[in-house]
Design a protein around this motif. Structure first.
Motif, PDB file in Angstrom:
ATOM      1  N   LEU A   1      43.010  43.144  43.828  1.00  0.00           N
ATOM      2  CA  LEU A   1      43.495  42.727  42.515  1.00  0.00           C
ATOM      3  C   LEU A   1      43.477  43.868  41.501  1.00  0.00           C
ATOM      4  O   LEU A   1      44.096  43.785  40.444  1.00  0.00           O
TER       5      LEU A   1
ATOM      6  N   ALA B   1      42.691  38.651  47.606  1.00  0.00           N
ATOM      7  CA  ALA B   1      42.304  37.841  46.443  1.00  0.00           C
ATOM      8  C   ALA B   1      43.158  36.592  46.475  1.00  0.00           C
ATOM      9  O   ALA B   1      44.247  36.606  47.062  1.00  0.00           O
ATOM     10  N   VAL B   2      42.662  35.556  45.825  1.00  0.00           N
ATOM     11  CA  VAL B   2      43.517  34.365  45.723  1.00  0.00           C
ATOM     12  C   VAL B   2      44.534  34.561  44.606  1.00  0.00           C
ATOM     13  O   VAL B   2      45.695  34.194  44.734  1.00  0.00           O
ATOM     14  N   GLY B   3      44.101  35.187  43.501  1.00  0.00           N
ATOM     15  CA  GLY B   3      45.028  35.501  42.412  1.00  0.00           C
ATOM     16  C   GLY B   3      45.907  36.669  42.824  1.00  0.00           C
ATOM     17  O   GLY B   3      45.432  37.592  43.478  1.00  0.00           O
TER      18      GLY B   3
ATOM     19  N   LEU C   1      37.286  31.486  48.937  1.00  0.00           N
ATOM     20  CA  LEU C   1      36.396  31.827  47.823  1.00  0.00           C
ATOM     21  C   LEU C   1      36.181  30.659  46.864  1.00  0.00           C
ATOM     22  O   LEU C   1      35.567  30.815  45.808  1.00  0.00           O
TER      23      LEU C   1
ATOM     24  N   ARG D   1      41.279  34.281  35.033  1.00  0.00           N
ATOM     25  CA  ARG D   1      41.795  35.617  34.736  1.00  0.00           C
ATOM     26  C   ARG D   1      41.631  35.866  33.237  1.00  0.00           C
ATOM     27  O   ARG D   1      41.902  34.980  32.421  1.00  0.00           O
TER      28      ARG D   1
ATOM     29  N   HIS E   1      33.162  40.263  36.715  1.00  0.00           N
ATOM     30  CA  HIS E   1      34.110  39.714  37.701  1.00  0.00           C
ATOM     31  C   HIS E   1      33.437  39.522  39.079  1.00  0.00           C
ATOM     32  O   HIS E   1      33.802  40.169  40.063  1.00  0.00           O
TER      33      HIS E   1
ATOM     34  N   SER F   1      33.902  35.903  43.346  1.00  0.00           N
ATOM     35  CA  SER F   1      33.911  35.834  44.818  1.00  0.00           C
ATOM     36  C   SER F   1      32.915  36.809  45.450  1.00  0.00           C
ATOM     37  O   SER F   1      32.972  37.056  46.656  1.00  0.00           O
TER      38      SER F   1
HETATM   39  C1  DGY Z   1      40.455  36.341  43.261  1.00  0.00           C
HETATM   40  O1  DGY Z   1      40.425  36.272  44.494  1.00  0.00           O
HETATM   41  O2  DGY Z   1      41.488  36.162  42.618  1.00  0.00           O
HETATM   42  C2  DGY Z   1      39.171  36.617  42.563  1.00  0.00           C
HETATM   43  O3  DGY Z   1      39.353  36.881  41.231  1.00  0.00           O
HETATM   44  C3  DGY Z   1      38.458  37.749  43.262  1.00  0.00           C
HETATM   45  O4  DGY Z   1      37.151  37.752  42.832  1.00  0.00           O
END
Ligand code: DGY
Length: 325
Positions: free
Chosen positions: A54, A76-78, A101, A237, A284, A287
């Motif tokens: 990310l 990352a998930v985002g 996560l 975020r 941050h 995760s």
């Molecule tokens: C995500 O995976 O988007 C998280 O922000 C990583 O910590």
């Protein structure tokens, strides 16, 4: 010869192991820092797959350099760091790491709720500074978590996992998003408009992805609608919150406090935020457990290996690109 797989910075072993076992040659930037854009453009050129983070700005110029790549796999998930439209325009599939996560991030959300309401970080500082003079009936009073109303904005997987935890604290749940969620309803959650959620919640917790629509969703207007006794929690975020407006709201006691894990311009934080005692500020860490980061790296590697083998990766965010190929 350019190795087919490029990994933009050091990643946990489980993902690396998968890639090593595939015997597909890879190159990993051997440092625990992000590459500047010019180096990133150079590094992705001619690759078949890129595993990124990310912290890597995968903008149009980088994706143009990666033209021909079979997958960009975000660990990352985002995925707001990736210009998905630019990737799709170049027929580059993009994947993320959903699910693995969820629990870990929900745990941290609860940690922030508890820490900011019960002044855990402030109390720790009192002890370390030798300021503790003994128990007092008026000393360091915080706010109750049990029974307090929790407002969840963005009712996805993580918000639902937070709600499960909150249910154990007897917290009534309000939620807002673009749809109602049966699991949240079963936990006693009530779908409502944003204004109502902001007005009624004791904790407002953000779980939306960063998009053009959610950027600065929490601005001075939104903060003004919150109770003066309420707390803002952000593990989503940073740019979802106008951080300068938040600092103003904290300093003027428009709201009671904030528990933040993400920031508008990471790793920097807004001037004045660090001076607000009514905050808990984490770097941050949503995760950041060994097991979760391992699972994220493994999932990103699996997405890459599937794409290189011609199989549909499990976690595509632009599946139309894959289906059209
Ligand atoms: C995500 O995976 O988007 C998280 O922000 C990583 O910590």
């Amino acid at each position: 010869m350019t190795a087919p797989i490029f990994i933009t910075r050091l990643i946990p072993e489980p993902g690396l192991k998968k890639i090593r076992e595939s015997r597909i040659p890879f190159e990993m930037h051997p440092e625990d820092r992000s590459l500047p854009a010019s180096e990133l453009r150079h590094a992705v050129a001619g690759r078949q797959a890129v595993l990124c983070q990310l912290t890597d700005a995968m903008d149009e110029s980088v994706l143009e350099a990666a033209r021909g790549c079979k997958i960009v796999a975000n660990m990352a998930v985002g995925f707001n760091n990736i210009d998905v439209a630019a990737a799709s325009a170049r027929k580059i599939p993009v994947s993320n790491t959903p699910g693995v996560l969820t629990e870990c991030t929900a745990d941290l959300t609860l940690a922030l709720i508890l820490a900011v309401a019960r002044r855990v970080a402030e109390g720790d500082q009192e002890m370390r500074a030798g300021r503790f003079q003994g128990w007092g009936p008026l000393y360091m009073l915080g706010s109750d978590v049990s029974g307090a109303t929790l407002g969840l904005i963005g009712p996805g997987r993580i918000a639902t996992a937070v709600a499960r935890r909150a249910a154990a604290f007897g917290m009534p749940i309000l939620y807002h998003g673009n749809r109602s969620v049966p699991e949240l309803d079963q936990l006693g959650g009530r779908f409502c408009e944003l204004e109502e959620l902001l007005r009624l919640s004791d904790f407002v917790s953000l779980h939306v992805p960063l998009t053009a629509k959610t950027r600065h969703m929490i601005d001075s207007h939104a903060l003004a609608q919150m109770k003066p006794t309420a707390f803002l929690i952000n593990t989503a975020r940073g740019p979802v919150v106008n951080e300068a407006a938040l600092v103003h709201a904290l300093k003027t006691h428009q709201i009671a406090g904030a528990g933040l894990d993400v920031y508008e311009d990471e790793p920097r934080i807004a001037p004045g935020l660090a001076d607000c005692p009514n905050t808990v500020l984490l770097p941050h860490l949503g995760s950041a457990t060994l097991a979760t980061r391992g699972a994220m790296s493994r999932m990103a590697a699996e997405n890459i290996l599937a794409a290189l083998a011609g199989h549909t990766p499990s976690n595509l965010v632009n599946p139309e690109v894959w289906n059209a190929s």
